[in-house]
Design an enzyme around this catalytic site. Structure first.
Site, short mmCIF file in Angstrom:
data_model
loop_
_atom_site.label_atom_id
_atom_site.label_comp_id
_atom_site.label_asym_id
_atom_site.label_seq_id
_atom_site.Cartn_x
_atom_site.Cartn_y
_atom_site.Cartn_z
N ASP A 37 103.12 -50.71 -84.83
CA ASP A 37 103.40 -52.06 -84.35
C ASP A 37 104.57 -52.67 -85.10
OD1 ASP A 37 103.02 -54.29 -82.78
OD2 ASP A 37 101.44 -55.13 -84.02
N ASN A 85 100.14 -52.39 -72.09
CA ASN A 85 101.58 -52.61 -72.21
C ASN A 85 102.37 -51.95 -71.10
OD1 ASN A 85 101.35 -54.16 -74.50
ND2 ASN A 85 101.81 -52.51 -75.92
#
Length: 261
Positions: A37, A85
């Protein structure tokens, strides 16, 4: 500024060497999973394109794998692209991830360490949703490392933990209806055989690391990490260093694993 000064003075190198020696004396996690991330935010802060942010992040993945191999960690699982996503991020960002994925798979296969260390690659997720060039690149990666059996790299691409569980339930129900599995035989061990990770030697991560300072799981390996140790680091993925990995492992070694007890 402080980090740069410490680095210039050699403090980081000394600390890293001490950490490495300390970590090698403790119990090493067999399976480390990482939620990658912070690539976008890192790129924005450094004035780079999103694509370049992911490209630097991909290079850091290669470094991470080398560090883990050197430490004797048998299995590494990386959360590359979530199912959510895939549909929620801007198209140009997803395209950038696809481009970097293709570049990375080609570079990975040409790395002599992959063959020497016998790294086997597995891809989990709804890969049929990926564009054909991406899917083919990942399939080639899996096929050309299929005979390897010493280390295991799992890439979660177009992956969702809930989706994996639902998929496992569907397949298990089908086997129950066909008579292959008696209903009263179903337990946690039987159910685990229907998960994507069932064929890994260590299907459940000992340690899960998430970068960028966020402290959530984000639908990652929900079943498998029930008893994993979680470490959240306040560093964007492209800035992840070996010292961060060692610190996470040292944190893992300092904890008493209770497995729900």
């Amino acid at each position: 500024m402080i980090r740069g000064l410490l680095k210039a003075l050699g403090a980081y190198a000394l600390y890293e060497r001490w950490l490495l020696n300390t970590v090698r004396k403790g119990p090493m996690p067999r399976h480390v999973a990482v939620i990658l991330d912070g690539n976008r935010r890192w790129a924005r802060i450094n004035g780079l394109s999103i694509e370049d942010g992911y490209r630097v992040g991909a290079r850091k993945v290669e470094a991470l794998l080398r560090w883990c191999l050197d430490l004797g960690i048998a299995a590494v699982t990386l959360y590359v692209l979530s199912l959510e996503n895939l549909s929620r991020r801007p198209k140009e960002e997803i395209e950038a991830i696809y481009k970097v994925l293709i570049e990375s798979t080609s570079r990975f296969l040409s790395d002599p360490e992959v063959k020497r260390r016998r790294v086997k690659v597995k891809v989990i997720g709804r890969t049929w949703l990926l564009p054909e060039p991406v899917r083919e690149a990942l399939e080639k990666l899996v096929a050309e490392t299929a005979a390897h059996d010493s280390h295991f790299l799992t890439l979660a691409v177009a992956y969702g933990g809930r989706d994996e569980i639902v998929s496992a339930v569907r397949r298990l129900v089908a086997d129950v209806l066909s008579g292959e599995v008696p209903p009263d035989a179903i337990d946690e061990e039987v159910f685990s055989r229907y998960l994507y990770t069932s064929d890994l030697p260590y299907p459940e991560p000992d340690l899960v690391i998430r970068t960028s300072g966020e402290e959530r799981i984000s639908n990652f390996l929900l079943w498998q990490i029930a008893y994993s140790e979680l470490v959240f680091l306040d560093v964007y993925w492209p800035d992840f260093r070996r010292i961060d990995l060692l610190r996470a492992i040292r944190t893992y070694q300092a904890r008493e694993r209770r497995f729900g007890a």
